[in-house]
Scaffold this active site. Structure first.
Site, PDB file in Angstrom:
ATOM      1  N   LYS A 121     -25.254  12.542  27.599  1.00  0.00           N
ATOM      2  CA  LYS A 121     -24.381  12.502  26.386  1.00  0.00           C
ATOM      3  C   LYS A 121     -24.537  11.070  25.850  1.00  0.00           C
ATOM      4  CE  LYS A 121     -19.438  12.169  25.996  1.00  0.00           C
ATOM      5  NZ  LYS A 121     -18.140  11.967  26.454  1.00  0.00           N
ATOM      6  N   LYS A 140     -23.622   9.232  30.944  1.00  0.00           N
ATOM      7  CA  LYS A 140     -22.543   9.234  29.551  1.00  0.00           C
ATOM      8  C   LYS A 140     -22.795   7.708  29.291  1.00  0.00           C
ATOM      9  CE  LYS A 140     -17.914   9.455  28.535  1.00  0.00           C
ATOM     10  NZ  LYS A 140     -16.520   9.990  28.710  1.00  0.00           N
TER      11      LYS A 140
HETATM   12  C1  PBG Z   1     -13.310  10.840  27.887  1.00  0.00           C
HETATM   13  C2  PBG Z   1     -14.261  11.511  27.146  1.00  0.00           C
HETATM   14  C3  PBG Z   1     -14.764  11.113  26.197  1.00  0.00           C
HETATM   15  C4  PBG Z   1     -15.703  12.129  25.440  1.00  0.00           C
HETATM   16  C5  PBG Z   1     -15.646  13.229  26.350  1.00  0.00           C
HETATM   17  N1  PBG Z   1     -15.084  12.690  27.507  1.00  0.00           N
HETATM   18  C6  PBG Z   1     -14.714   9.811  24.996  1.00  0.00           C
HETATM   19  C7  PBG Z   1     -14.781   8.663  25.502  1.00  0.00           C
HETATM   20  O1  PBG Z   1     -15.550   8.319  26.497  1.00  0.00           O
HETATM   21  O2  PBG Z   1     -14.387   7.641  24.826  1.00  0.00           O
HETATM   22  C8  PBG Z   1     -16.544  11.973  24.153  1.00  0.00           C
HETATM   23  C9  PBG Z   1     -16.841  13.479  23.734  1.00  0.00           C
HETATM   24  C10 PBG Z   1     -16.908  13.466  22.145  1.00  0.00           C
HETATM   25  O3  PBG Z   1     -17.192  12.179  21.426  1.00  0.00           O
HETATM   26  O4  PBG Z   1     -17.056  14.535  21.540  1.00  0.00           O
HETATM   27  N2  PBG Z   1     -13.815  10.112  28.696  1.00  0.00           N
HETATM   28 ZN    ZN Z   2     -12.029   8.778  29.595  1.00  0.00          ZN
END
Ligand code: PBG
Ligand code: ZN
Length: 347
Positions: A269, A216
């Site tokens: 992601k 991520k």
């Molecule tokens: C929470 C999370 C996020 C996303 C998924 N889980 C946001 C972030 O990390 O700030 C992003 C999902 C999206 O943008 O559709 N940690």
């Molecule tokens: Zn988070």
């Protein structure tokens, strides 16, 4: 006679007078894309509804589902509206949802997450009852439950890794007891998959799987999500825990760590900015691979389409196909309900 049309004319490639000019090799790859039937028959990576998971925002309070301004077409659902949504998804053939909740009252530890007041805990049994086959995934994180908006417990201005693990374990176990099929720890803490696996096993929830947000990246494309979740960090950013987009090898290591720690599904992601990693991960790991087409990816396509600059169904089909082609088994996408997928066969 003129040559073939652009779409399945009666004349096979090469038969027309003017095609005699062709001096290429014997292979004529266009033979396989001549008609809609042939294109359907030879599609290598068609997007498939069975392989899509819809992210669903569950919010505190009641009233009708509320729009999210930076994600036109996406709503945030109060708990008492998720059953209706579940029934609609059943009719549409959507197989899975990934639930995101947020606190009615935020605090520094995100204490509401995993509690009986947590909207995710409350929504799970309602979705299960409304659509028994729906595969229920839950995001396990603190950022929508903490006053500071970070994904963990903050000590001395920094997110404390191991203190956060304890919270993630409790939240994951609570989601599982409420009916989640897979929990998805997304805080990007070291050891989060092992910790959550241990908590589930200890709690008699060994049948619940882990979708690991392993690769991520710290991305600008989560902006609309943070609007929806009101989870923008109030100080600093997430680069101390999410991955640097420059680091492909670190992303592969993160995937390997998650696999070693017991993940059932590995996720990358955002999707379109990580296709190289999906392709590399596909060769390296034998676990199912997931990609998350995130909020900013949705917003970009929607915004351009709403201005008439691109064709949305075509863009949805093309991006979901590319994600599959790169190697994803499963795609989490806000387009999971889109009618564009139904049109696939006709083209
Ligand atoms: C929470 C999370 C996020 C996303 C998924 N889980 C946001 C972030 O990390 O700030 C992003 C999902 C999206 O943008 O559709 N940690
Ligand atoms: Zn988070």
């Amino acid at each position: 006679m003129t040559g073939p049309g652009t779409d399945g004319g009666p004349t096979p490639p090469g038969a027309a007078e003017e095609d005699r000019i062709y001096a290429g090799p014997a292979a004529r790859p266009r033979r396989l894309r001549w008609t809609p039937a042939l294109r359907a028959m030879f599609a290598e990576s068609p997007p498939a509804r069975d392989r899509l998971v819809l992210p669903v925002f569950v919010r505190p309070g009641d009233g009708p589902p509320t729009p999210i301004p930076s994600m036109p077409g996406i709503l945030s659902y109060p708990v008492d509206r998720v059953a209706a949504l579940g029934r609609a998804l059943g009719r549409e053939g959507v197989r899975g949802v990934l639930l995101f909740g947020r606190a009615s009252r935020k605090d520094p530890e995100g204490g509401e997450a995993g509690s009986d007041r947590d909207v995710v805990v409350r929504a799970l049994p309602r979705l299960r009852a409304a659509h028994p086959d729906l595969v229920l995934f839950t995001d396990v994180c603190l950022c929508a439950y903490t006053t500071h908006g970070h994904c963990g417990i903050v000590h001395d201005g920094a997110v404390a890794n191991d203190a956060t693990l304890g919270r993630l374990m409790a939240i994951a176990a609570a989601h599982s007891r409420a009916g989640a099929d897979f929990v998805a720890p997304s805080a990007m803490m070291d050891g989060q998959v092992a910790a959550v696996r241990r908590a589930l096993d200890r709690d008699g929830e060994a049948g619940t799987g882990i979708l690991a947000y392993a690769a991520k990246f710290a991305s600008a494309l989560y902006g609309p999500f943070r609007d929806a979740e009101m989870s923008r960090p109030s100080f600093g950013d997430r680069r101390g825990y999410q991955l640097d987009p420059a680091n492909g090898r670190a992303a592969l290591r993160a995937l390997a760590d998650a696999a070693d720690e017991g993940a059932d599904i590995l996720m990358v992601k955002p999707a379109l900015t990580s296709l190289d990693l999906l392709a590399r991960a596909r060769r390296r790991f034998d676990l199912p691979l997931a990609a998350f087409q995130v909020s900013g990816e949705y917003a970009m396509l929607r915004a351009a389409a709403d201005r008439g600059w691109i064709d949305l169904p075509d863009a949805i089909r093309e991006t979901l196909t590319a994600i599959r082609r790169a190697g994803a088994d499963l795609t989490v996408s806000y387009f999971a309900r889109s009618a564009a997928l139904g049109r696939e066969r006709a083209r």
